[in-house]
Design a protein around this motif. Structure first.
Motif, PDB file in Angstrom:
ATOM      1  N   VAL A   1      83.996  77.523  -7.752  1.00 18.07           N
ATOM      2  CA  VAL A   1      83.002  77.107  -8.734  1.00 18.07           C
ATOM      3  C   VAL A   1      83.212  77.817 -10.060  1.00 18.07           C
ATOM      4  O   VAL A   1      83.010  77.239 -11.133  1.00 18.07           O
ATOM      5  N   THR A   2      83.620  79.063 -10.020  1.00 23.69           N
ATOM      6  CA  THR A   2      83.774  79.865 -11.246  1.00 23.69           C
ATOM      7  C   THR A   2      85.235  80.036 -11.629  1.00 23.69           C
ATOM      8  O   THR A   2      85.595  81.026 -12.267  1.00 23.69           O
ATOM      9  N   SER A   3      86.080  79.086 -11.235  1.00 22.22           N
ATOM     10  CA  SER A   3      87.513  79.239 -11.488  1.00 22.22           C
ATOM     11  C   SER A   3      87.897  78.997 -12.940  1.00 22.22           C
ATOM     12  O   SER A   3      88.937  79.462 -13.393  1.00 22.22           O
ATOM     13  N   GLY A   4      87.084  78.266 -13.694  1.00 22.33           N
ATOM     14  CA  GLY A   4      87.407  78.003 -15.092  1.00 22.33           C
ATOM     15  C   GLY A   4      86.945  79.125 -16.003  1.00 22.33           C
ATOM     16  O   GLY A   4      86.004  79.863 -15.702  1.00 22.33           O
ATOM     17  N   ALA A   5      87.582  79.252 -17.142  1.00 22.13           N
ATOM     18  CA  ALA A   5      87.181  80.255 -18.125  1.00 22.13           C
ATOM     19  C   ALA A   5      85.877  79.831 -18.784  1.00 22.13           C
ATOM     20  O   ALA A   5      85.651  78.644 -19.033  1.00 22.13           O
ATOM     21  N   PRO A   6      84.962  80.776 -19.079  1.00 24.68           N
ATOM     22  CA  PRO A   6      83.699  80.406 -19.737  1.00 24.68           C
ATOM     23  C   PRO A   6      83.928  79.920 -21.161  1.00 24.68           C
ATOM     24  O   PRO A   6      84.721  80.498 -21.911  1.00 24.68           O
ATOM     25  N   LEU A   7      83.247  78.838 -21.531  1.00 26.42           N
ATOM     26  CA  LEU A   7      83.334  78.271 -22.874  1.00 26.42           C
ATOM     27  C   LEU A   7      82.031  78.531 -23.623  1.00 26.42           C
ATOM     28  O   LEU A   7      80.951  78.501 -23.034  1.00 26.42           O
ATOM     29  N   TYR A   8      82.137  78.772 -24.948  1.00 28.60           N
ATOM     30  CA  TYR A   8      80.977  79.073 -25.782  1.00 28.60           C
ATOM     31  C   TYR A   8      80.950  78.115 -26.970  1.00 28.60           C
ATOM     32  O   TYR A   8      81.993  77.638 -27.430  1.00 28.60           O
ATOM     33  N   ARG A   9      79.726  77.857 -27.457  1.00 27.61           N
ATOM     34  CA  ARG A   9      79.550  76.983 -28.618  1.00 27.61           C
ATOM     35  C   ARG A   9      78.603  77.634 -29.627  1.00 27.61           C
ATOM     36  O   ARG A   9      77.719  78.419 -29.253  1.00 27.61           O
ATOM     37  N   VAL A  10      78.805  77.267 -30.893  1.00 24.42           N
ATOM     38  CA  VAL A  10      77.961  77.774 -31.977  1.00 24.42           C
ATOM     39  C   VAL A  10      76.666  76.984 -31.989  1.00 24.42           C
ATOM     40  O   VAL A  10      76.672  75.759 -32.054  1.00 24.42           O
ATOM     41  N   VAL A  11      75.530  77.720 -31.947  1.00 22.75           N
ATOM     42  CA  VAL A  11      74.221  77.093 -31.843  1.00 22.75           C
ATOM     43  C   VAL A  11      73.276  77.750 -32.837  1.00 22.75           C
ATOM     44  O   VAL A  11      73.276  78.975 -32.996  1.00 22.75           O
TER      45      VAL A  11
ATOM     46  N   ALA B   1      79.411  84.114 -41.410  1.00 22.46           N
ATOM     47  CA  ALA B   1      80.200  82.965 -41.863  1.00 22.46           C
ATOM     48  C   ALA B   1      79.356  81.705 -41.964  1.00 22.46           C
ATOM     49  O   ALA B   1      79.854  80.660 -42.393  1.00 22.46           O
ATOM     50  N   TYR B   2      78.082  81.801 -41.557  1.00 27.05           N
ATOM     51  CA  TYR B   2      77.195  80.651 -41.605  1.00 27.05           C
ATOM     52  C   TYR B   2      75.971  81.020 -42.442  1.00 27.05           C
ATOM     53  O   TYR B   2      74.892  81.308 -41.892  1.00 27.05           O
ATOM     54  N   PRO B   3      76.102  81.059 -43.785  1.00 34.96           N
ATOM     55  CA  PRO B   3      74.965  81.408 -44.642  1.00 34.96           C
ATOM     56  C   PRO B   3      73.864  80.356 -44.538  1.00 34.96           C
ATOM     57  O   PRO B   3      74.126  79.161 -44.406  1.00 34.96           O
ATOM     58  N   GLY B   4      72.648  80.819 -44.588  1.00 39.98           N
ATOM     59  CA  GLY B   4      71.505  79.921 -44.462  1.00 39.98           C
ATOM     60  C   GLY B   4      71.088  79.659 -43.037  1.00 39.98           C
ATOM     61  O   GLY B   4      70.136  78.918 -42.795  1.00 39.98           O
ATOM     62  N   CYS B   5      71.808  80.268 -42.089  1.00 42.97           N
ATOM     63  CA  CYS B   5      71.472  80.103 -40.667  1.00 42.97           C
ATOM     64  C   CYS B   5      71.282  81.487 -40.047  1.00 42.97           C
ATOM     65  O   CYS B   5      72.201  82.011 -39.400  1.00 42.97           O
ATOM     66  N   PRO B   6      70.141  82.127 -40.249  1.00 44.71           N
ATOM     67  CA  PRO B   6      69.938  83.487 -39.744  1.00 44.71           C
ATOM     68  C   PRO B   6      69.938  83.586 -38.222  1.00 44.71           C
ATOM     69  O   PRO B   6      70.187  84.652 -37.668  1.00 44.71           O
ATOM     70  N   SER B   7      69.657  82.481 -37.536  1.00 51.77           N
ATOM     71  CA  SER B   7      69.562  82.537 -36.071  1.00 51.77           C
ATOM     72  C   SER B   7      70.764  81.922 -35.382  1.00 51.77           C
ATOM     73  O   SER B   7      70.672  81.536 -34.212  1.00 51.77           O
ATOM     74  N   VAL B   8      71.895  81.819 -36.080  1.00 50.32           N
ATOM     75  CA  VAL B   8      73.075  81.230 -35.463  1.00 50.32           C
ATOM     76  C   VAL B   8      73.607  82.178 -34.388  1.00 50.32           C
ATOM     77  O   VAL B   8      73.628  83.388 -34.555  1.00 50.32           O
ATOM     78  N   ARG B   9      74.017  81.607 -33.257  1.00 54.08           N
ATOM     79  CA  ARG B   9      74.513  82.398 -32.133  1.00 54.08           C
ATOM     80  C   ARG B   9      75.699  81.686 -31.472  1.00 54.08           C
ATOM     81  O   ARG B   9      75.898  80.476 -31.639  1.00 54.08           O
TER      82      ARG B   9
ATOM     83  N   ALA C   1      70.223  70.066 -40.052  1.00 61.46           N
ATOM     84  CA  ALA C   1      70.499  69.681 -41.443  1.00 61.46           C
ATOM     85  C   ALA C   1      70.573  70.910 -42.352  1.00 61.46           C
ATOM     86  O   ALA C   1      71.446  71.014 -43.216  1.00 61.46           O
ATOM     87  N   GLU C   2      69.684  71.872 -42.148  1.00 59.66           N
ATOM     88  CA  GLU C   2      69.658  73.055 -42.993  1.00 59.66           C
ATOM     89  C   GLU C   2      70.839  73.978 -42.735  1.00 59.66           C
ATOM     90  O   GLU C   2      71.188  74.797 -43.572  1.00 59.66           O
ATOM     91  N   CYS C   3      71.454  73.886 -41.579  1.00 60.53           N
ATOM     92  CA  CYS C   3      72.580  74.757 -41.235  1.00 60.53           C
ATOM     93  C   CYS C   3      73.920  74.094 -41.496  1.00 60.53           C
ATOM     94  O   CYS C   3      74.941  74.502 -40.921  1.00 60.53           O
ATOM     95  N   GLY C   4      73.951  73.072 -42.278  1.00 62.26           N
ATOM     96  CA  GLY C   4      75.223  72.467 -42.644  1.00 62.26           C
ATOM     97  C   GLY C   4      75.896  71.712 -41.527  1.00 62.26           C
ATOM     98  O   GLY C   4      77.127  71.669 -41.457  1.00 62.26           O
TER      99      GLY C   4
END
Length: 721
Positions: A391-401, A428-436, A408-411
């Motif tokens: 089940v955990t054989s694949g590498a974990p993938l992450y996305r910008v959220v 690197a993402y100005p205007g998006c203080p909560s980007v993770r 719209a406000e975060c480009g």
């Protein structure tokens, strides 16, 4: 003495004999049977080991058992060793039906900051209105242990609103229970929520509770589908020593029961019948009392739509009503069966007395089920670990959220951009203080990952094959030992020494292929049943009345076929142990023999099965009731202990002990059951081969002669006992 010597020389040599050379009669020069199937089985085992090694190399079960924070680091290890738990800063964003970003992540993850904390919240808390006023000091409102470690409340210059926008601290806390480190709101606490606990933007406490339950529903059905599973693992980890004690009690009760069966079988039979009825009556009384207890409760199943706490269903009156009806039906059927077969119990008692005598002469057979149990546990552990690594054989993938700012406000950040939490730069993402950078799912690219479905099927099939082979090996070994007892003309003088060891070596040396043949036939059928159950589960929402009816009919038919295959295999293994033929010939001979004596099969063999079933039912019921009172804290001696270790699901250790008690009792009673089946097959063979004259004397004991009920004028030579 002269009669014994004469009859041994004149035994019909047209029939084969048991493997042991000390047994009377002709001994066939045995050779390996079903060699092709033996080679296939060994090849499958080798392939299973290869799959396990590959899964071990590519997989990492820590992704399931240990939570990660938003930076991708495990809680409770490394720099977060002192922070074993993980909280969701704003659990309301986990509701996929109301959150666009959660939907963009395809329900795989909750789009909110995840923080490693020392423990889960134990009280209701929310920011007061004055916290949002200008000049409010964050340190006066937030708790440092529930905030991001990179934030120092004592020295920060950020305002409360800026901290909330960046999701560095939660705006509210709800009493939670840890699920292997993941803090999830407690449904018991939500039922006692304060009347003034109304979150911003909501108008009532009911709306607050509904929003939290909706988020929990998305958690348990989407990105955190294993929440219930990990809570179960947590309960098992905290109560394993009590569970082990319960299994030891089940083993001791089974041993005492078998000892009583050895010396007072008649008394025990009727005590067993009465005990089963008493246990069933107690269950009916308890369900009735619980139903009356919750009769005035307004809680219904609809209120538990998003409930992952299964113990909450025990507080609904309809649950106890269903249990009450089922127990009443079972009790009524038991009374009918016992009333109809009471006159035939004496015949089964005679066969059980002979089985007890055989087990008493071959006491080592009582220990053999422990070896079978160990092998089965090894197979189960290997299958579970292989599944976890697959089940955990694949590498974990992450996305910008973006956690708290609109797309719209975060480009155009829509949750589709890949990232790595260790190197992610939010500036690197100005205007998006909560980007993770949020975990999305495990990678399914690569040859190994793209064939995971086939590897899972192979894992299940190989597991079933191994378990069924281990069971078949045990049945054949016991059958050979008990056949040696039966075909010894003068008991116990002619019972071969080390009969169990000889039979075990004989089975491994000559009949691995035949045992594997029977095991793979049963395993393929069981795999087909599992696949049909899986398809039925996946299409359950789209099935009509006709579809559900057909599915129920198929389930019933497959259960009957499964029982028939197990019964046929069991008797085929007995014939293999006696005559050494391959599986096909042995199954055919066993089936023909039973069909020629179908009346005796119904009267004797099946009656002993009913008795052993009642015995296991009584033992499992008694141990299960004891475990229920133990783990629910109703035994005063254990109340303090259980309060110190609060369980997520009290039913889980109870169910574990109950199921374990069943398998333990099954292991011990399988010896008696196998002995009865073997003696019964030998008994039928003895009747067809011999006629009780000096030329062809019976090998059965005087006790079994009572079952035969032949005139003594035909019985001129009886074996000595």
């Amino acid at each position: 003495m002269k009669i014994k010597e004469t009859t041994k020389k004149q035994v019909d040599v047209e029939y084969g004999g048991p493997c042991d050379p000390y047994v009377s009669g002709k001994v066939r020069n045995r050779s390996c049977t079903d060699v092709i199937c033996c080679l296939l089985f060994l090849t499958a085992i080798a392939g299973y080991m290869v799959v396990g090694v590959l899964a071990w190399l590519f997989g990492d079960p820590r992704h399931i058992f240990f939570p990660r924070n938003s930076n991708g680091r495990f809680c409770g290890s490394g720099t977060n060793r002192e922070l074993p738990s993980m909280i969701y800063v704003d659990i309301l964003k986990c509701a996929t039906t109301t959150n666009v970003m959660a939907a963009a992540l395809e329900g795989q993850q909750c789009p909110t900051t995840q923080l490693c904390v020392p423990d889960c919240p134990s009280q209701f808390w929310m920011l007061p209105p004055d916290a949002y006023e200008p000049g409010a000091e964050p340190k006066d409102f937030f708790q440092q242990k529930y905030c991001d470690p990179s934030l120092s409340l004592a020295t920060t210059t950020w305002t409360v609103e800026e901290i909330l926008d960046k999701e560095l601290c939660p705006a509210f806390l709800v009493p939670s229970k840890p699920a292997l480190g993941r803090c999830l709101p407690s449904l018991d606490a939500l039922r006692r929520i304060p009347s003034d606990f109304i979150l911003p933007g909501m108008t009532s406490v009911e709306e607050t509770v509904s929003s939290i339950k909706s988020a929990m529903g998305s958690l348990t059905s989407g990105f955190n589908t294993k929440a219930i599973g990990v809570r179960i693992f947590e309960d098992l980890a905290s109560t394993w020593h009590w569970i082990l004690l319960g299994l030891v009690v089940a083993m001791l009760v089974s041993v005492v029961f078998l000892l009583l069966l050895r010396y007072v079988p008649v008394v025990l039979v009727w005590l067993l019948v009465a005990g089963v009825l008493v246990v069933g009556g107690y269950g009916i009384w308890y369900c009735h009392s619980e139903y009356n207890r919750f009769k005035t409760s307004k809680m219904k199943f609809g209120d538990l739509k998003f409930n992952s706490d299964i113990s909450a269903y025990l507080q609904v009156k309809e649950t106890w009503l269903v249990f009450l009806i089922l127990l009443c039906v079972v009790e009524f059927m038991l009374v009918l069966v016992i009333s109809g077969l009471r006159k035939r119990l004496s015949l089964a008692v005679a066969l059980m007395e002979e089985s007890s005598r055989a087990v008493g002469k071959l006491t080592s057979t009582l220990v053999y089920p422990m070896w079978t149990f160990v092998l089965v546990v090894v197979c189960v552990a290997y299958c579970v670990m292989t599944s976890l690594h697959l089940v955990t054989s694949g590498a974990p993938l992450y996305r910008v959220v973006s956690l708290s700012t609109s797309v719209a406000e975060c480009g155009g950040i829509d949750g589709s951009e890949a990232c790595q939490p260790q190197t992610f730069d939010a500036s690197a993402y100005p205007g998006c203080p909560s980007v993770r950078c949020i975990f999305f799912k495990y990678s399914d690219t690569g040859v190994f990952q793209q064939n995971l479905a086939y590897l899972h099927v192979y894992n299940v099939l190989a597991f079933l094959w191994c378990v069924n082979f281990v069971i078949a090996l045990g049945q054949c070994t016991l059958a050979g030992a008990f056949a040696s007892y039966y075909w010894a003309f003068s008991k116990p003088a002619e019972i071969p020494p080390f009969a169990l060891t000889r039979s075990f070596i004989c089975s491994l040396r000559y009949h691995v292929g035949s045992l594997a043949f029977g095991a793979v036939a049963l395993s393929c059928f069981q795999l087909l049943r599992l696949l049909l159950e899986y398809l039925d589960h996946k299409t359950q929402g789209s099935q009509g009345y006709v579809g559900r009816f057909l599915a129920t009919c198929l389930r019933c038919c497959f259960w009957c076929l499964d029982y028939f295959l197990k019964y046929l295999n069991r008797n085929a293994y007995v014939m293999i142990a006696i005559y050494g033929e391959n599986f096909g010939v042995s199954a055919k001979n066993a089936y023909s023999l039973l069909m020629r004596n179908i009346e005796r099969v119904v009267l004797l063999d099946r009656m002993t099965e009913v008795f052993f079933f009642f015995a296991k039912l009584l033992i499992v019921g008694a141990v299960g009731v004891l475990a229920f009172f133990f783990f629910t804290g109703q035994i005063p001696l254990t109340s303090d202990t259980l309060q110190a270790k609060t369980l997520n699901y009290h039913w889980m250790p109870v169910l574990t002990v109950t199921v374990g008690a069943y398998f333990i009792s099954q292991a011990f009673f399988s010896v008696y059951s196998m002995c009865a089946d073997t003696l019964f097959i030998c008994f039928l063979e003895d009747l067809e081969r011999n006629d009780g004259t000096v030329q062809k004397p019976y090998y059965m004991s005087r006790n079994l002669m009572k079952i035969l009920s032949k005139p003594q004028t035909f019985v001129t030579a009886l074996p000595k006992e």
